[in-house]
Scaffold this active site. Structure first.
Site, PDB file in Angstrom:
ATOM      1  N   GLY A   1       7.905  13.195  -8.482  1.00 48.23           N
ATOM      2  CA  GLY A   1       7.472  14.198  -7.514  1.00 48.23           C
ATOM      3  C   GLY A   1       5.982  14.039  -7.278  1.00 48.23           C
TER       4      GLY A   1
ATOM      5  N   GLY B   1      -6.250   5.965   1.656  1.00 44.52           N
ATOM      6  CA  GLY B   1      -6.130   7.415   1.513  1.00 44.52           C
ATOM      7  C   GLY B   1      -5.307   7.719   0.285  1.00 44.52           C
ATOM      8  CG  HIS B   2      -6.002   6.711  -3.286  1.00 42.41           C
ATOM      9  ND1 HIS B   2      -6.742   6.024  -4.221  1.00 42.41           N
ATOM     10  CD2 HIS B   2      -5.341   5.756  -2.585  1.00 42.41           C
ATOM     11  CE1 HIS B   2      -6.532   4.725  -4.091  1.00 42.41           C
ATOM     12  NE2 HIS B   2      -5.689   4.556  -3.101  1.00 42.41           N
TER      13      HIS B   2
ATOM     14  CD  GLN C   1      -6.944  -0.976   1.491  1.00 37.68           C
ATOM     15  OE1 GLN C   1      -7.647  -1.704   0.821  1.00 37.68           O
ATOM     16  NE2 GLN C   1      -7.429   0.110   2.043  1.00 37.68           N
TER      17      GLN C   1
ATOM     18  CB  THR D   1      -3.629   6.278  10.427  1.00 40.47           C
ATOM     19  OG1 THR D   1      -2.366   5.988   9.788  1.00 40.47           O
ATOM     20  CG2 THR D   1      -4.658   5.225  10.005  1.00 40.47           C
TER      21      THR D   1
ATOM     22  CE  LYS E   1      -3.376   1.748  -4.044  1.00 37.80           C
ATOM     23  NZ  LYS E   1      -2.272   1.762  -3.068  1.00 37.80           N
TER      24      LYS E   1
ATOM     25  N   GLY F   1       0.819  -1.206   0.000  1.00 42.75           N
ATOM     26  CA  GLY F   1       0.000   0.000   0.000  1.00 42.75           C
ATOM     27  C   GLY F   1       0.851   1.254   0.000  1.00 42.75           C
ATOM     28  CG  ASP F   2       0.605   3.801   2.396  1.00 42.31           C
ATOM     29  OD1 ASP F   2      -0.477   4.397   2.380  1.00 42.31           O
ATOM     30  OD2 ASP F   2       0.958   3.044   3.334  1.00 42.31           O
TER      31      ASP F   2
END
Length: 431
Positions: free
Chosen positions: A416, A40-41, A224, A301, A16, A12-13
């Protein structure tokens, strides 16, 4: 090639949201197919940052239809708040741009209370849940006790469904020394958000089917990462849904022959938030430096992410279980100034054998040793690079190593956070 699936190829993270936002310029429809507001995107355009948890990342493009499919679990408050957020930004003048599946299961207050209570009860054996109620909501889907979004049209039906499930839910809450909940209280709470959501409730499966049938370009947005899949990840340190590309079908309501390609998103290094194995963890000051430079704190979070060297053995595993046909490598710019770099190319198991795929279970990983290849780093601000040929030679060699070791071409390189700080070698919709 109208049907393209976007999946995270790590824990995840991976970035995406940025890639979905970038590709949404050419997409007619963006369909979110699993997970909930545990995702969270983060989208950055110029100086403006937008963080989304449920509404698909294509919302920033005014001609793109955004769909929340039946495989997603929906927190009514979070969805209503996000709809207001995008409306206040002037992105929702046409309510038909966002469709929410009538069959998506809702996250209820008791789901969140149970999630929180269970995580506390685990003590030192926490699995790192976001406590958003995602897992308990999916439990109800599996046990055929979920309450779907369509009930927002009928508060009497919602009340009846709650009356049927609350005796068991309250017994569980009491077991964890939590207060019981009432149907009246929950209906009153949910009714606050119903009016904002109702105009968007649709048969989203038909919407996606018709778009594909008519030759439109559809982007399926996963949440995820593959290594957090409920069955194929490092169980039990996983999420509660299927995060692999195959879930795009079950979570959207279309058949597998409608999918044309799978774009896997992978960071140039690896991060993980919460508990669970991270075999190539860097540790020390260098990990702190990487976390700071990469802004590695959870969009949902705020928790600091653990940072690790790129794991090609894990990436090969993700490629296999997803059928990934091309890669997008993100945050290459964050590695600037680190020299040398390490890359895990295989694992040595406890019995001395070597495998070129990551062992999928925590028990096997605990006793496996990463085998590293050391490569030279580079310097300079990569966010200023506009052509592939202008990348530092060692950065190009790093990308070439990834492609050669995985056998998968790299189509997109992120340099970036801004959508313009990107090199596109080949567009997934190019055919």
């Amino acid at each position: 090639m109208p049907g393209v699936v976007i999946v995270g190829a790590q824990w995840g993270d991976e970035g995406k949201g940025k890639i979905v936002d970038l590709l949404s310029r050419q997409a007619n429809v963006v369909a979110r197919f699993q997970g909930g507001n545990n995702a969270g995107h983060t989208l950055v355009v110029g100086s403006e940052k937008t963080v989304l948890h449920l509404v698909p990342s294509g919302i920033l493009h005014e001609d793109t239809v955004c769909v929340v499919g039946p495989g997603v679990v929906v927190d009514p408050k979070v969805l209503a708040d996000e709809l207001k957020l995008v409306r206040d930004k002037g992105l929702l003048s046409n309510p038909q741009r966002v469709g929410v599946s009538a069959g998506a299961a809702m996250i209820m207050p008791y789901h969140k209370a149970l999630d929180h209570a269970r995580e506390i009860a685990r003590g030192d054996r926490k699995i790192g849940t976001t406590k958003r109620g995602i897992g308990p909501a999916y439990e109800d889907v599996a046990s055929r006790r979920s309450i779907d979004v369509r009930t927002l049209f009928d508060m009497d039906l919602l009340y009846a469904r709650l009356e049927a499930v609350l005796p068991e839910k309250n017994a569980l809450l009491n077991y964890y020394k939590q207060e019981s909940m009432s149907a009246d209280g929950i209906v009153a709470e949910i009714n606050q958000y119903a009016a904002a959501i109702r105009p968007h409730i649709k048969d989203t499966g038909i919407m996606v089917h018709r778009a594909l049938r008519d030759g439109q370009k559809v982007l399926f947005e996963g949440a995820q990462g593959a290594l957090l899949d409920v069955r194929h990840g490092t169980v039990p340190f996983v999420t509660s849904s299927h995060t692999v590309a195959g879930a795009a079908c079950t979570g959207s309501g279309i058949g597998p022959l409608r999918l044309d390609s799978v774009l896997g998103i992978a960071k140039a290094y690896v991060t993980r938030v919460g508990s669970g194995p991270l075999p190539t963890a860097i540790g020390g000051d260098l990990e702190d430096q990487l976390r700071h430079n990469g802004g590695e704190f959870g969009a949902t979070t705020g928790r600091p992410r653990r940072c690790a060297w790129l794991d090609l053995a894990a990436l090969r595993y993700a490629i296999r279980i997803n059928g990934i046909s091309e890669l997008a490598v993100t945050k290459l710019d964050v590695l600037s100034g680190i020299d040398p770099l390490k890359v895990c190319v295989e694992y040595r198991l406890a019995d001395g054998t070597v495998t070129d795929e990551m062992p999928p279970t925590p028990e096997d990983l605990k006793n496996a040793t990463p085998v590293y290849r050391e490569v030279p780093g580079w310097t300079g601000d990569l966010s200023l690079v506009k052509r592939d040929a202008d990348l530092p030679a060692n950065a190009r060699a790093y990308l070439d190593l990834i492609a050669a070791e995985t056998g998968i071409p790299i189509s997109i390189i992120s340099l970036g956070p801004d959508r313009e700080e990107t090199l596109v070698r080949r567009h997934p919709f190019a055919g």
